[in-house]
Design a protein around this motif. Structure first.
Motif, mmCIF file in Angstrom:
data_model
loop_
_atom_site.group_PDB
_atom_site.id
_atom_site.type_symbol
_atom_site.label_atom_id
_atom_site.label_comp_id
_atom_site.label_asym_id
_atom_site.label_seq_id
_atom_site.Cartn_x
_atom_site.Cartn_y
_atom_site.Cartn_z
ATOM 1 N N MET A 1 0.917 -0.943 0.289
ATOM 2 C CA MET A 1 0.701 0.005 0.311
ATOM 3 C C MET A 1 0.720 1.601 -0.069
ATOM 4 N N LEU A 2 1.593 0.877 0.998
ATOM 5 C CA LEU A 2 2.581 2.602 0.581
ATOM 6 C C LEU A 2 3.444 2.152 -0.672
ATOM 7 N N LEU B 1 3.746 6.132 -2.329
ATOM 8 C CA LEU B 1 4.189 6.465 -3.079
ATOM 9 C C LEU B 1 4.623 6.975 -4.143
ATOM 10 N N ILE B 2 4.542 5.752 -4.844
ATOM 11 C CA ILE B 2 4.091 6.114 -6.636
ATOM 12 C C ILE B 2 3.261 7.064 -7.534
ATOM 13 N N SER B 3 1.806 7.154 -6.456
ATOM 14 C CA SER B 3 0.857 8.130 -7.125
ATOM 15 C C SER B 3 1.130 9.288 -6.604
ATOM 16 N N SER B 4 2.008 9.887 -5.506
ATOM 17 C CA SER B 4 2.002 11.412 -4.914
ATOM 18 C C SER B 4 3.473 11.878 -6.199
ATOM 19 N N ARG B 5 4.553 10.680 -6.607
ATOM 20 C CA ARG B 5 5.665 11.330 -7.203
ATOM 21 C C ARG B 5 5.007 12.719 -7.283
ATOM 22 N N PRO B 6 5.594 13.694 -8.480
ATOM 23 C CA PRO B 6 5.356 14.528 -8.917
ATOM 24 C C PRO B 6 5.415 13.752 -10.938
ATOM 25 N N LYS B 7 4.991 13.682 -11.881
ATOM 26 C CA LYS B 7 5.136 13.005 -12.918
ATOM 27 C C LYS B 7 5.783 13.619 -13.573
ATOM 28 N N LYS B 8 6.634 13.409 -14.139
ATOM 29 C CA LYS B 8 7.811 13.867 -15.399
ATOM 30 C C LYS B 8 6.858 14.274 -16.533
ATOM 31 N N GLU B 9 7.276 15.277 -17.286
ATOM 32 C CA GLU B 9 7.323 15.459 -18.652
ATOM 33 C C GLU B 9 7.981 14.913 -19.397
ATOM 34 N N ASN B 10 7.623 14.199 -20.257
ATOM 35 C CA ASN B 10 8.632 13.709 -21.112
ATOM 36 C C ASN B 10 9.201 15.028 -22.307
ATOM 37 N N ALA B 11 10.231 15.006 -22.290
ATOM 38 C CA ALA B 11 10.435 16.084 -23.813
ATOM 39 C C ALA B 11 11.285 15.244 -25.087
ATOM 40 N N ASP B 12 9.854 15.393 -25.571
ATOM 41 C CA ASP B 12 10.248 14.599 -26.874
ATOM 42 C C ASP B 12 10.071 15.892 -28.176
#
Length: 134
Positions: free
Chosen positions: A118-119, A123-134
């Motif tokens: 659960m933790l 943790l995964i859901s609370s991380r800021p999402k990285k924007e892909n630099a395409d």
């Protein structure tokens, strides 16, 4: 015809309480009766020295010693059985305690694994999402 020299038959014919009458508190069960003729022997009898080496023991004396040995052996065997009962009982109790402890620990492991999962998801859901630099 009954065999008079059979030590088991002689031992069972000795006076005393039967198995049903004997309790664990009876101290007389652990004593071996002495032979009546033993008090009449003189330690300094002159007889050629064979009695000192025990070669000319009477048949009754040998039978008495055999019966005493059988009785001591029977008592020793009974004590060993009692010790074994106590030992086995203790081991069974310890096995039950260890099984209960094992079950509690397995339950705790399962709970901790679920909490960890659960933790990790939080943790995964609370991380800021990285924007892909395409």
């Amino acid at each position: 015809m009954e065999n008079a020299s059979d030590p088991l038959r002689l031992a069972s014919a000795l006076p005393g309480p039967s198995k049903e009458e004997v309790s664990e508190d009876d101290d007389d069960v652990f004593t071996v009766p002495e032979m009546e003729d033993a008090s009449q022997k003189k330690p300094n009898d002159v007889g050629g020295g064979q009695e000192k080496r025990g070669k000319s023991r009477s048949t009754a004396d040998r039978e008495h010693k055999k019966i005493k040995r059988l009785l001591r052996n029977r008592i020793s065997a009974q004590q060993a059985r009692e010790r074994k009962k106590v030992y086995v009982s203790d081991m069974e109790q310890r096995a039950r305690e260890l099984q209960e402890s094992n079950a509690r620990l397995e339950e705790k492991i399962s709970t901790l694994i679920n909490e960890n999962t659960m933790l990790r998801k939080v943790l995964i859901s609370s991380r800021p999402k990285k924007e892909n630099a395409d």
